[in-house]
Design a protein around this motif. Structure first.
Motif, PDB file in Angstrom:
ATOM      1  N   GLY A 171      -8.513 -13.265  -4.404  1.00 31.76           N
ATOM      2  CA  GLY A 171      -8.842 -11.866  -4.639  1.00 31.76           C
ATOM      3  C   GLY A 171      -8.005 -11.237  -5.735  1.00 31.76           C
ATOM      4  N   THR A 172      -8.600 -10.256  -6.447  1.00 32.56           N
ATOM      5  CA  THR A 172      -7.943  -9.598  -7.578  1.00 32.56           C
ATOM      6  C   THR A 172      -8.208  -8.098  -7.553  1.00 32.56           C
ATOM      7  OG1 THR A 172      -9.882  -9.871  -8.998  1.00 32.56           O
ATOM      8  CG2 THR A 172      -8.237 -11.666  -9.015  1.00 32.56           C
ATOM      9  N   LEU A 173      -7.457  -7.389  -8.359  1.00 33.27           N
ATOM     10  CA  LEU A 173      -7.693  -5.953  -8.529  1.00 33.27           C
ATOM     11  C   LEU A 173      -9.056  -5.708  -9.171  1.00 33.27           C
ATOM     12  CD1 LEU A 173      -4.145  -4.873  -9.785  1.00 33.27           C
ATOM     13  CD2 LEU A 173      -5.076  -4.670  -7.472  1.00 33.27           C
ATOM     14  N   ARG A 174      -9.424  -6.568 -10.093  1.00 37.27           N
ATOM     15  CA  ARG A 174     -10.750  -6.427 -10.701  1.00 37.27           C
ATOM     16  C   ARG A 174     -11.840  -6.612  -9.643  1.00 37.27           C
ATOM     17  NH1 ARG A 174     -13.174  -9.943 -15.822  1.00 37.27           N
ATOM     18  NH2 ARG A 174     -15.275  -8.991 -15.788  1.00 37.27           N
ATOM     19  N   GLY A 175     -11.634  -7.559  -8.738  1.00 42.40           N
ATOM     20  CA  GLY A 175     -12.606  -7.758  -7.675  1.00 42.40           C
ATOM     21  C   GLY A 175     -12.769  -6.515  -6.815  1.00 42.40           C
ATOM     22  N   ILE A 176     -11.665  -5.831  -6.532  1.00 39.06           N
ATOM     23  CA  ILE A 176     -11.744  -4.579  -5.771  1.00 39.06           C
ATOM     24  C   ILE A 176     -12.565  -3.557  -6.544  1.00 39.06           C
ATOM     25  CG2 ILE A 176     -10.427  -2.670  -4.791  1.00 39.06           C
ATOM     26  CD1 ILE A 176      -8.101  -4.664  -4.399  1.00 39.06           C
ATOM     27  N   ARG A 177     -12.263  -3.426  -7.842  1.00 40.89           N
ATOM     28  CA  ARG A 177     -12.994  -2.447  -8.667  1.00 40.89           C
ATOM     29  C   ARG A 177     -14.495  -2.746  -8.671  1.00 40.89           C
ATOM     30  NH1 ARG A 177     -14.209  -2.785 -14.034  1.00 40.89           N
ATOM     31  NH2 ARG A 177     -12.644  -4.422 -14.392  1.00 40.89           N
ATOM     32  N   GLU A 178     -14.838  -4.003  -8.747  1.00 42.23           N
ATOM     33  CA  GLU A 178     -16.256  -4.365  -8.796  1.00 42.23           C
ATOM     34  C   GLU A 178     -16.970  -4.161  -7.464  1.00 42.23           C
ATOM     35  OE1 GLU A 178     -15.942  -8.365 -10.182  1.00 42.23           O
ATOM     36  OE2 GLU A 178     -15.877  -7.780 -12.315  1.00 42.23           O
ATOM     37  N   HIS A 179     -16.212  -3.908  -6.403  1.00 44.61           N
ATOM     38  CA  HIS A 179     -16.831  -3.685  -5.085  1.00 44.61           C
ATOM     39  C   HIS A 179     -16.583  -2.271  -4.557  1.00 44.61           C
ATOM     40  CE1 HIS A 179     -17.104  -8.050  -5.282  1.00 44.61           C
ATOM     41  NE2 HIS A 179     -17.976  -7.995  -4.301  1.00 44.61           N
ATOM     42  N   GLY A 187     -18.391   5.588   2.846  1.00 50.98           N
ATOM     43  CA  GLY A 187     -17.956   6.971   2.998  1.00 50.98           C
ATOM     44  C   GLY A 187     -16.467   7.165   2.840  1.00 50.98           C
ATOM     45  N   ALA A 188     -15.716   6.079   2.703  1.00 48.60           N
ATOM     46  CA  ALA A 188     -14.264   6.203   2.525  1.00 48.60           C
ATOM     47  C   ALA A 188     -13.967   6.770   1.139  1.00 48.60           C
ATOM     48  CB  ALA A 188     -13.597   4.849   2.708  1.00 48.60           C
ATOM     49  N   ASN A 189     -12.897   7.532   1.039  1.00 50.29           N
ATOM     50  CA  ASN A 189     -12.556   8.159  -0.238  1.00 50.29           C
ATOM     51  C   ASN A 189     -11.071   8.007  -0.593  1.00 50.29           C
ATOM     52  OD1 ASN A 189     -11.475   9.876   1.660  1.00 50.29           O
ATOM     53  ND2 ASN A 189     -12.581  11.712   0.993  1.00 50.29           N
ATOM     54  N   LEU A 190     -10.410   7.051   0.055  1.00 47.58           N
ATOM     55  CA  LEU A 190      -8.992   6.839  -0.214  1.00 47.58           C
ATOM     56  C   LEU A 190      -8.686   5.345  -0.044  1.00 47.58           C
ATOM     57  CD1 LEU A 190      -6.148   9.069   1.321  1.00 47.58           C
ATOM     58  CD2 LEU A 190      -5.790   6.838   0.310  1.00 47.58           C
ATOM     59  N   LEU A 191      -8.312   4.688  -1.127  1.00 45.92           N
ATOM     60  CA  LEU A 191      -7.963   3.276  -1.079  1.00 45.92           C
ATOM     61  C   LEU A 191      -6.467   3.130  -0.815  1.00 45.92           C
ATOM     62  CD1 LEU A 191      -9.784   1.669  -4.152  1.00 45.92           C
ATOM     63  CD2 LEU A 191     -10.456   1.548  -1.759  1.00 45.92           C
ATOM     64  N   TYR A 192      -6.130   2.302   0.154  1.00 48.36           N
ATOM     65  CA  TYR A 192      -4.736   1.919   0.383  1.00 48.36           C
ATOM     66  C   TYR A 192      -4.645   0.417   0.170  1.00 48.36           C
ATOM     67  CZ  TYR A 192      -1.237  -0.068   3.626  1.00 48.36           C
ATOM     68  OH  TYR A 192      -0.273  -0.851   4.213  1.00 48.36           O
ATOM     69  N   LEU A 193      -3.876   0.022  -0.833  1.00 46.38           N
ATOM     70  CA  LEU A 193      -3.685  -1.389  -1.144  1.00 46.38           C
ATOM     71  C   LEU A 193      -2.324  -1.830  -0.635  1.00 46.38           C
ATOM     72  CD1 LEU A 193      -4.897  -1.485  -4.872  1.00 46.38           C
ATOM     73  CD2 LEU A 193      -6.267  -1.545  -2.784  1.00 46.38           C
ATOM     74  N   GLU A 228      -8.642   4.437 -12.311  1.00 45.26           N
ATOM     75  CA  GLU A 228      -9.561   5.316 -13.046  1.00 45.26           C
ATOM     76  C   GLU A 228     -10.968   5.249 -12.464  1.00 45.26           C
ATOM     77  OE1 GLU A 228      -9.182   3.918 -17.021  1.00 45.26           O
ATOM     78  OE2 GLU A 228      -7.177   4.797 -17.315  1.00 45.26           O
ATOM     79  N   ALA A 229     -11.420   4.035 -12.120  1.00 44.29           N
ATOM     80  CA  ALA A 229     -12.756   3.897 -11.538  1.00 44.29           C
ATOM     81  C   ALA A 229     -12.842   4.601 -10.190  1.00 44.29           C
ATOM     82  CB  ALA A 229     -13.116   2.420 -11.398  1.00 44.29           C
ATOM     83  N   ALA A 230     -11.794   4.473  -9.395  1.00 43.33           N
ATOM     84  CA  ALA A 230     -11.771   5.158  -8.097  1.00 43.33           C
ATOM     85  C   ALA A 230     -11.797   6.671  -8.292  1.00 43.33           C
ATOM     86  CB  ALA A 230     -10.546   4.735  -7.305  1.00 43.33           C
ATOM     87  N   HIS A 231     -11.003   7.165  -9.218  1.00 44.47           N
ATOM     88  CA  HIS A 231     -10.951   8.608  -9.456  1.00 44.47           C
ATOM     89  C   HIS A 231     -12.304   9.138  -9.927  1.00 44.47           C
ATOM     90  CE1 HIS A 231      -6.267   8.810  -9.950  1.00 44.47           C
ATOM     91  NE2 HIS A 231      -6.663   8.643  -8.700  1.00 44.47           N
ATOM     92  N   ARG A 232     -13.009   8.366 -10.739  1.00 44.75           N
ATOM     93  CA  ARG A 232     -14.329   8.825 -11.193  1.00 44.75           C
ATOM     94  C   ARG A 232     -15.289   8.991 -10.013  1.00 44.75           C
ATOM     95  NH1 ARG A 232     -13.328   5.181 -15.532  1.00 44.75           N
ATOM     96  NH2 ARG A 232     -14.606   3.553 -14.529  1.00 44.75           N
ATOM     97  N   ARG A 233     -15.062   8.250  -8.960  1.00 48.56           N
ATOM     98  CA  ARG A 233     -15.912   8.344  -7.764  1.00 48.56           C
ATOM     99  C   ARG A 233     -15.376   9.355  -6.750  1.00 48.56           C
ATOM    100  NH1 ARG A 233     -18.971   3.274  -6.740  1.00 48.56           N
ATOM    101  NH2 ARG A 233     -18.766   1.924  -8.554  1.00 48.56           N
ATOM    102  N   GLY A 234     -14.324  10.067  -7.094  1.00 44.71           N
ATOM    103  CA  GLY A 234     -13.731  11.024  -6.167  1.00 44.71           C
ATOM    104  C   GLY A 234     -12.843  10.382  -5.132  1.00 44.71           C
ATOM    105  N   MET A 235     -12.393   9.152  -5.396  1.00 44.09           N
ATOM    106  CA  MET A 235     -11.500   8.442  -4.481  1.00 44.09           C
ATOM    107  C   MET A 235     -10.051   8.555  -4.959  1.00 44.09           C
ATOM    108  SD  MET A 235     -13.463   4.845  -3.817  1.00 44.09           S
ATOM    109  CE  MET A 235     -15.194   4.760  -3.382  1.00 44.09           C
TER     110      MET A 235
END
Length: 589
Positions: A171-179, A187-193, A228-235
Motif C-alpha cells: 500500500g502507498t499514499l498514492r493508493g489512498i488518494r486513488e481510492h 460519508g467520512a470526511n476526516l482521514l487519519y493515517l 490536497e485531493a482530500a481538501h478538494r473533497r472537503g476532507m
C-alpha cells in the motif's frame, strides 16, 4: 422514610463539576445518591452582592449510573463572579449544601465560589472537529500497486497473504488518494493515517526520521497530493505522531549508542546506566519493554523544541489538519502544553487527538489535547451489542458515568470507536454477527462524539488481535457485505445531515434491560430526534412518556429517518413498534 445519603453528594468548583459555558456562564453539576433527591435547585448570585440578590434555578437530572444521579444547570451573572449553594429536597426534608457541608436552614457562609469566569477558559475543540466522521487507514495495507517493488527489504507480503507481525504490504499514499471516492461515498470526511514517516517497522511506530516520508509509502509530493485531493473533497487529514518513543535508528539514539555518556543527546533518553545496550535487556527506558522503542525524555526542553518543530513542519509543509498522538498519557504534561502552543501558532484550528485508554481528564483541561480515543465507549458497545454481557440499564449507566466524568464540550469531542489497529475488530468479537455490528454502528453515529470507522469494517472485514486486525483492505465488491456497507452509509449520512446528531444534547428516555430496549433523544436548536434501539430477539412495543419540551405536538407522526414504519406521539407519549435487532431514528413533532 429513607434519608438522603449525604456521603453520596458531591460537588467541587472545578472540572468536571463546574466549568465555563457560553457567554461567561457557569455550568455546575451535582452528584447525589441514586433516587435520593426529589428536587434539586441551585441558589446563586454575584459573589460581591448581598443575599437579597439571590436567584434560584432548578437543576435537571442529566444522567444516572448504578449508584448516583447527576444534576446540571447553567448559571449567568454579570459580571461573571459566582457564589452558590445547592438545595436538595428529599423525603425527610430539605438540605442546603455548600463548601462547608450540609445545613438544615439557609446558611450565611460557606458557599461554593468561582471567583471569575474568563471567555478564554472555555474548553472547546476546533469548530470543524465535531462535524467529523473519521476514517482510519493503516497505509501499507489499504491500496496500492498489485505487487510490491522488488527492492522492498524485509518481509514482503502480497495482497492475499495473511498478515504477520513484521510483514509489509504494497500500500502507498498514492493508493489512498486513488481510492478517496470510497471514503467520500461512505460519508467520512476526516482521514487519519497511522505513521507514515521513515521507520524500521511497517507500522511506523519505530520512527527513524520524523522529517521524511517512508519511501515504501511514497514521497513528500505524494503526501501533498493526497492532502490536497482530500481538501478538494472537503476532507481533513491528520497524521500519527509518535513522540513518546522513537526507533533505534533515530539519529539521537544512534549518537548515544556510539558515544555513550559523552553524547550531547544522552539526556534525550531515560538511561539507567552506561554503557548503553539494547540486548539482552535494554539499559534505558522503553515503551512497553520493547528494546526497539527507546522512550524519549519529553520533559527535556531540547526534546520539546525538536518535536514542536516536527509538529509545525508537517502542517506548514503538507497542509495537514492536526495530529493523532501515540501513547499520549506517557508523555509529560509540560511537553503537551508546549506542543499545543507551537502547533496552534502554526495553525490555530489544528486538532490534537491523543491515544488514551482510561480517564482522560488530566489531558483535557484546555491546554494540552483537544480529544482522545474513547475506548470506554468501545467497551460499553462490545458488552451490550456484541457480547451481550450487560442489559440496556447497565449500558446506559456506563455511558452516563463516562459522559459526566468530563465537561460537556470535552466529552462531545471524544473519538467514539468500535475498534482500531490496536484491538480485535468488533465484528470478530461479535462472532461474525452482522446485526450486532449494524446496531452498534447506528448507535455510534447517533451518540455524542466524533465517530471513527476503521478501514474495512464497513465491508465486513474481520480479524482478531494484531496482526489479524490489520488484514489488507478488500476491493472486490463481490467480497463485500453489501447490507453492512449500506448500513454504514445510511447511518453516516444521517449524522452528516442532522446537526442534532453531531452537536445536540443527549437524554435517556427509556431502558428495558430484560428486553434490550433503549431509547434516547438528541436535541439541537429546533431539531429533536429520538433514537430507538431493540437489541433483543423479540418485537418491542413502545409507549414511552417524553420529557417536557421534547415534543411540540400532542398528537402527530414521528417518521423514521431510516425509512422504517413511523411512530406517533400521543399525549406526550412516543408510541410504536420495533422489530428484533433493529433501530429507528425518529423525527419528533
Amino acid at each position: 422514610m429513607t434519608p438522603l445519603h449525604r456521603d453520596a453528594v458531591l460537588h467541587r468548583p472545578e472540572l468536571p463539576y463546574a466549568y465555563p459555558g457560553p457567554g461567561r456562564s457557569l455550568v455546575v453539576r451535582l452528584r447525589t445518591g441514586r433516587g435520593d433527591a426529589e428536587r434539586v435547585r441551585v441558589v446563586y448570585r454575584d459573589r460581591y452582592q448581598p443575599p437579597s440578590t439571590d436567584r434560584a434555578r432548578p437543576m435537571r437530572r442529566v444522567g444516572r449510573d448504578e449508584l448516583f444521579d447527576y444534576y446540571q444547570a447553567e448559571l449567568r451573572v454579570d459580571p461573571p463572579r459566582y457564589r452558590y449553594w445547592f438545595v436538595l429536597d428529599h423525603p425527610a426534608g430539605t438540605l442546603w449544601y455548600g463548601e462547608h457541608g450540609f445545613f438544615d436552614d439557609p446558611p450565611d457562609q460557606g458557599a461554593f465560589e468561582v471567583p471569575y469566569v474568563f471567555d478564554e477558559d472555555r474548553i472547546e475543540a476546533p469548530e470543524w472537529w465535531r462535524d467529523g466522521v473519521i476514517y482510519q487507514i493503516v497505509p501499507d495495507r489499504f491500496a496500492g500497486p498489485p505487487e510490491p517493488p522488488r527492492s522492498t527489504p524485509g518481509e514482503v507480503l502480497g495482497w492475499e497473504d495473511p498478515p504477520t507481525h513484521t510483514g509489509r504490504y504494497p500500500g502507498t499514499l498514492r493508493g489512498i488518494r486513488e481510492h478517496l471516492d470510497h471514503v467520500e461515498d461512505l460519508g467520512a470526511n476526516l482521514l487519519y493515517l497511522t505513521p507514515i514517516f521513515l521507520s524500521s517497522a511497517y507500522h511506523g511506530y519505530e520512527t527513524t526520521d520524523y522529517y521524511q516520508v517512508d519511501p515504501h509509502l511514497g514521497s513528500l509530493d505524494d503526501l501533498k497530493e493526497l492532502v490536497e485531493a482530500a481538501h478538494r473533497r472537503g476532507m481533513r487529514v491528520i497524521l500519527d505522531g509518535v513522540f513518546n518513543h522513537c526507533g533505534p535508528e533515530f539519529f539521537a539514539f544512534q549518537d548515544v549508542l556510539e558515544k555513550g555518556e559523552a553524547s550531547r543527546y544522552r539526556d534525550w533518553f531515560i538511561v539507567r546506566r552506561f554503557p548503553l545496550q539494547m540486548y539482552p535487556e535494554p539499559t534505558y527506558e522503553t515503551w512497553a519493554s520493547v528494546a526497539r522503542m527507546p522512550k524519549l525524555r519529553t520533559s527535556n526542553p531540547e526534546v520539546q523544541r525538536y518535536f514542536v518543530d516536527v509538529g509545525r513542519h508537517w502542517i506548514r509543509e503538507a497542509g495537514i489538519d492536526g495530529w493523532r498522538l501515540d501513547v499520549a498519557n506517557e508523555v509529560s504534561h509540560g511537553f503537551w502544553k508546549v506542543f499545543r502552543r507551537g502547533v496552534r501558532e502554526e495553525r490555530p484550528d489544528a486538532v490534537l487527538l491523543g491515544e488514551i485508554w482510561h480517564d482522560p481528564l488530566p489531558w483535557l483541561r484546555g491546554d494540552e489535547l483537544d480529544s482522545v480515543t474513547h475506548y470506554p465507549f468501545r467497551r460499553a458497545c462490545l458488552d451490550f451489542f456484541a457480547l451481550r454481557r450487560v442489559g440496556a440499564a447497565r449500558f446506559d449507566a456506563q455511558l452516563a458515568r463516562g459522559r459526566l466524568s468530563l465537561p460537556g464540550p470535552v466529552h462531545d469531542a471524544l473519538v467514539t470507536l468500535l475498534d482500531s489497529h490496536d484491538t480485535a475488530r468488533f465484528r470478530e468479537l461479535a462472532g461474525g454477527d452482522s446485526e450486532s455490528q449494524r446496531l452498534a454502528v447506528l448507535f455510534q453515529m447517533t451518540y455524542p462524539g466524533v465517530p471513527l470507522v476503521y478501514y474495512g469494517d464497513e465491508v465486513g472485514l474481520r480479524g482478531g488481535e494484531d496482526p489479524e486486525s490489520r488484514r489488507p483492505m478488500v476491493w472486490d465488491p463481490d467480497r463485500w457485505e453489501r447490507e453492512l456497507h449500506q448500513a454504514y452509509r445510511r447511518a453516516i449520512g444521517l449524522r452528516r445531515e442532522h446537526p442534532a446528531l453531531r452537536r445536540g444534547e443527549v437524554a435517556t428516555f427509556w431502558v428495558d434491560a430484560p428486553a434490550g430496549g433503549y431509547l434516547f433523544g438528541r436535541r439541537y436548536e429546533d431539531e429533536r430526534l429520538a433514537v430507538a434501539l431493540n437489541n433483543g430477539f423479540e418485537e418491542l412495543e413502545l409507549d414511552v412518556p417524553l420529557p417536557e419540551g421534547w415534543a411540540r405536538s400532542e398528537a402527530a407522526g414521528a417518521p423514521d429517518l431510516l425509512g422504517g414504519d413511523p411512530f406517533r406521539v400521543e399525549g406526550g407519549r412516543l408510541q410504536g413498534r420495533l422489530a428484533p435487532r433493529s433501530g429507528a431514528v425518529l423525527a419528533l413533532p
